[in-house]
Structure formats: C-alpha cells, structure tokens
Design a protein around this motif. Structure first.
Motif, PDB file in Angstrom:
ATOM      1  N   PRO A   9     -10.234  29.068  51.224  1.00  0.00           N
ATOM      2  CA  PRO A   9     -11.358  28.647  50.400  1.00  0.00           C
ATOM      3  C   PRO A   9     -11.138  29.058  48.948  1.00  0.00           C
ATOM      4  CG  PRO A   9     -11.919  30.626  51.623  1.00  0.00           C
ATOM      5  CD  PRO A   9     -10.530  30.253  52.015  1.00  0.00           C
ATOM      6  N   VAL A  10     -11.263  28.090  48.035  1.00  0.00           N
ATOM      7  CA  VAL A  10     -11.067  28.359  46.609  1.00  0.00           C
ATOM      8  C   VAL A  10     -12.204  27.726  45.805  1.00  0.00           C
ATOM      9  CG1 VAL A  10      -8.546  28.449  46.874  1.00  0.00           C
ATOM     10  CG2 VAL A  10      -9.619  26.315  46.152  1.00  0.00           C
ATOM     11  N   ARG A  15      -6.754  25.532  39.486  1.00  0.00           N
ATOM     12  CA  ARG A  15      -6.324  26.912  39.221  1.00  0.00           C
ATOM     13  C   ARG A  15      -5.527  27.443  40.409  1.00  0.00           C
ATOM     14  NH1 ARG A  15     -10.755  31.572  38.686  1.00  0.00           N
ATOM     15  NH2 ARG A  15     -10.899  31.038  40.885  1.00  0.00           N
ATOM     16  N   ALA A  16      -6.011  27.200  41.628  1.00  0.00           N
ATOM     17  CA  ALA A  16      -5.284  27.640  42.821  1.00  0.00           C
ATOM     18  C   ALA A  16      -3.928  26.946  42.907  1.00  0.00           C
ATOM     19  CB  ALA A  16      -6.110  27.370  44.072  1.00  0.00           C
ATOM     20  N   LYS A  17      -3.904  25.665  42.602  1.00  0.00           N
ATOM     21  CA  LYS A  17      -2.648  24.915  42.635  1.00  0.00           C
ATOM     22  C   LYS A  17      -1.637  25.506  41.655  1.00  0.00           C
ATOM     23  CE  LYS A  17      -0.796  20.280  41.902  1.00  0.00           C
ATOM     24  NZ  LYS A  17      -1.102  18.867  41.649  1.00  0.00           N
ATOM     25  N   ALA A  18      -2.072  25.811  40.449  1.00  0.00           N
ATOM     26  CA  ALA A  18      -1.168  26.406  39.451  1.00  0.00           C
ATOM     27  C   ALA A  18      -0.652  27.758  39.919  1.00  0.00           C
ATOM     28  CB  ALA A  18      -1.890  26.539  38.112  1.00  0.00           C
ATOM     29  N   HIS A  34     -11.494  10.955  48.496  1.00  0.00           N
ATOM     30  CA  HIS A  34     -12.645  10.378  47.807  1.00  0.00           C
ATOM     31  C   HIS A  34     -13.331  11.509  47.060  1.00  0.00           C
ATOM     32  CE1 HIS A  34     -15.276  12.060  50.913  1.00  0.00           C
ATOM     33  NE2 HIS A  34     -14.577  11.424  51.827  1.00  0.00           N
ATOM     34  N   GLU A  35     -14.320  11.190  46.249  1.00  0.00           N
ATOM     35  CA  GLU A  35     -15.001  12.228  45.473  1.00  0.00           C
ATOM     36  C   GLU A  35     -15.542  13.302  46.408  1.00  0.00           C
ATOM     37  OE1 GLU A  35     -18.672  12.798  42.386  1.00  0.00           O
ATOM     38  OE2 GLU A  35     -17.685  10.843  42.484  1.00  0.00           O
ATOM     39  N   GLY A  36     -15.187  14.557  46.114  1.00  0.00           N
ATOM     40  CA  GLY A  36     -15.625  15.677  46.935  1.00  0.00           C
ATOM     41  C   GLY A  36     -14.714  16.008  48.097  1.00  0.00           C
ATOM     42  N   TYR A  37     -13.613  15.264  48.226  1.00  0.00           N
ATOM     43  CA  TYR A  37     -12.674  15.543  49.318  1.00  0.00           C
ATOM     44  C   TYR A  37     -11.247  15.429  48.798  1.00  0.00           C
ATOM     45  CZ  TYR A  37     -10.505  15.448  53.962  1.00  0.00           C
ATOM     46  OH  TYR A  37      -9.741  15.717  55.066  1.00  0.00           O
ATOM     47  N   ARG A  38     -10.628  16.593  48.575  1.00  0.00           N
ATOM     48  CA  ARG A  38      -9.257  16.676  48.062  1.00  0.00           C
ATOM     49  C   ARG A  38      -8.501  17.694  48.896  1.00  0.00           C
ATOM     50  NH1 ARG A  38      -7.682  18.883  42.027  1.00  0.00           N
ATOM     51  NH2 ARG A  38      -5.400  18.768  42.225  1.00  0.00           N
ATOM     52  N   GLU A  55     -11.092  20.486  48.041  1.00  0.00           N
ATOM     53  CA  GLU A  55     -12.539  20.258  48.042  1.00  0.00           C
ATOM     54  C   GLU A  55     -12.902  19.640  49.384  1.00  0.00           C
ATOM     55  OE1 GLU A  55     -14.269  18.401  44.407  1.00  0.00           O
ATOM     56  OE2 GLU A  55     -12.148  18.230  43.844  1.00  0.00           O
ATOM     57  N   GLY A  56     -13.968  20.156  49.981  1.00  0.00           N
ATOM     58  CA  GLY A  56     -14.443  19.588  51.231  1.00  0.00           C
ATOM     59  C   GLY A  56     -13.570  19.891  52.427  1.00  0.00           C
ATOM     60  N   VAL A  57     -12.729  20.938  52.348  1.00  0.00           N
ATOM     61  CA  VAL A  57     -11.851  21.256  53.483  1.00  0.00           C
ATOM     62  C   VAL A  57     -12.308  22.488  54.270  1.00  0.00           C
ATOM     63  CG1 VAL A  57      -9.821  20.124  52.494  1.00  0.00           C
ATOM     64  CG2 VAL A  57     -10.205  22.551  52.062  1.00  0.00           C
ATOM     65  N   THR A  58     -13.236  23.271  53.710  1.00  0.00           N
ATOM     66  CA  THR A  58     -13.751  24.435  54.426  1.00  0.00           C
ATOM     67  C   THR A  58     -15.121  24.804  53.875  1.00  0.00           C
ATOM     68  OG1 THR A  58     -13.342  26.746  55.085  1.00  0.00           O
ATOM     69  CG2 THR A  58     -12.584  26.094  52.886  1.00  0.00           C
TER      70      THR A  58
END
Length: 145
Positions: A9-10, A15-18, A34-38, A55-58
């Motif tokens: 969870p981030v 920022r986490a990707k970098a 889609h918006e809110g799910y990455r 986004e939207g994974v946990t």
C-alpha cells in the motif's frame, strides 16, 4: 505453490515507482486500467517474487506492510549499494537470540553476527511510505532449500 506477488500500500504511486526504480529493480508493468485503477509491478534482481502497488489494488493503509525480506550473499555489499542509491539503511545488526530478527528494533545488537552465521546478519530500510524491508545475509542455505 510459490509466492508470486506481495501487494504494497502506497500513497503516491509515482513516488513509490521512482523509489523502486532507484533500487535497480526490474519494472515489469505500469498499467492504468481506468481512472482509480493503476497497477505497477517491480521485481528485485534474481527474485521470482514481485511487488505490486498502485491505485485501487489494496485497501491496506500505506506503510502498514512490515518485515518484507530480501536475501543477499554479502550484506555489506548490499547495504553499500542501497546507501549509494540514496536509501536510508540501518546499520548492520544481529539479534540477541542469534536466530532471526524480532519485530521492530527489539533485541538488535550492533554489527553482523559475530561468526557471520548464515541467516543471522541483517539491515533494514523503508520505502517512502514506511513499508519495512529487512535484508538478510545467506551464503549457504540450510539443507533442502
């Protein structure tokens, strides 16, 4: 069965990707469904298991994952590489029990294990959200592993 993915969870996906890119981990995916799910996926070098965040994974709270473990052959070399990448890494430590590390900083003794016993020397760091990682030195695995 084998462990394939750990979901982190981030708060800030970019920022986490970098951060994980700075560690030299392989980026396997970055899909905006889609918006809110990455979904963003990284794999540490030589690992079969990956991490996913986005986004939207946990629904877990950012920074709530603790004790994620990375194993290395040479803990001093691994720590130096993380420091060179700009990561705030603890000093090397071993546990007072000589076995594993306890939760948090309880039982930590400074320096690697005095005999450099496998499975007994550690360092720790956190990602920008506070998800906690432990590095453990293993030169020779126990039989059957």
């Amino acid at each position: 069965m084998k462990l394939e993915v750990v979901v982190l969870p981030v708060t800030d996906v970019d920022r986490a990707k970098a951060f994980y890119q700075s560690l030299g981990w392989r980026q396997d995916a970055d899909f905006t469904i889609h918006e809110g799910y990455r979904v963003v996926q990284f794999t540490p070098p030589e690992s079969e298991a990956s991490i996913i965040f986005g986004e939207g994974v946990t629904t877990a709270a950012p920074g709530s994952i603790q004790g994620l473990q990375l194993t290395v052959y040479d803990i001093e070399e691994a720590r130096d590489a993380l420091v060179a990448a700009g990561v705030a890494v603890s000093e090397l430590f071993h546990d007072e029990t000589g076995i594993f590390h306890q939760a948090g900083t309880k039982g930590r003794l400074p320096g690697p294990h005095p005999e450099r016993a496998d499975y007994s020397s550690f360092a720790s760091f956190e990602d920008p959200d506070g998800n906690g990682w432990i590095i453990q030195e293993i030169k020779k695995r126990l039989p059957g592993r």
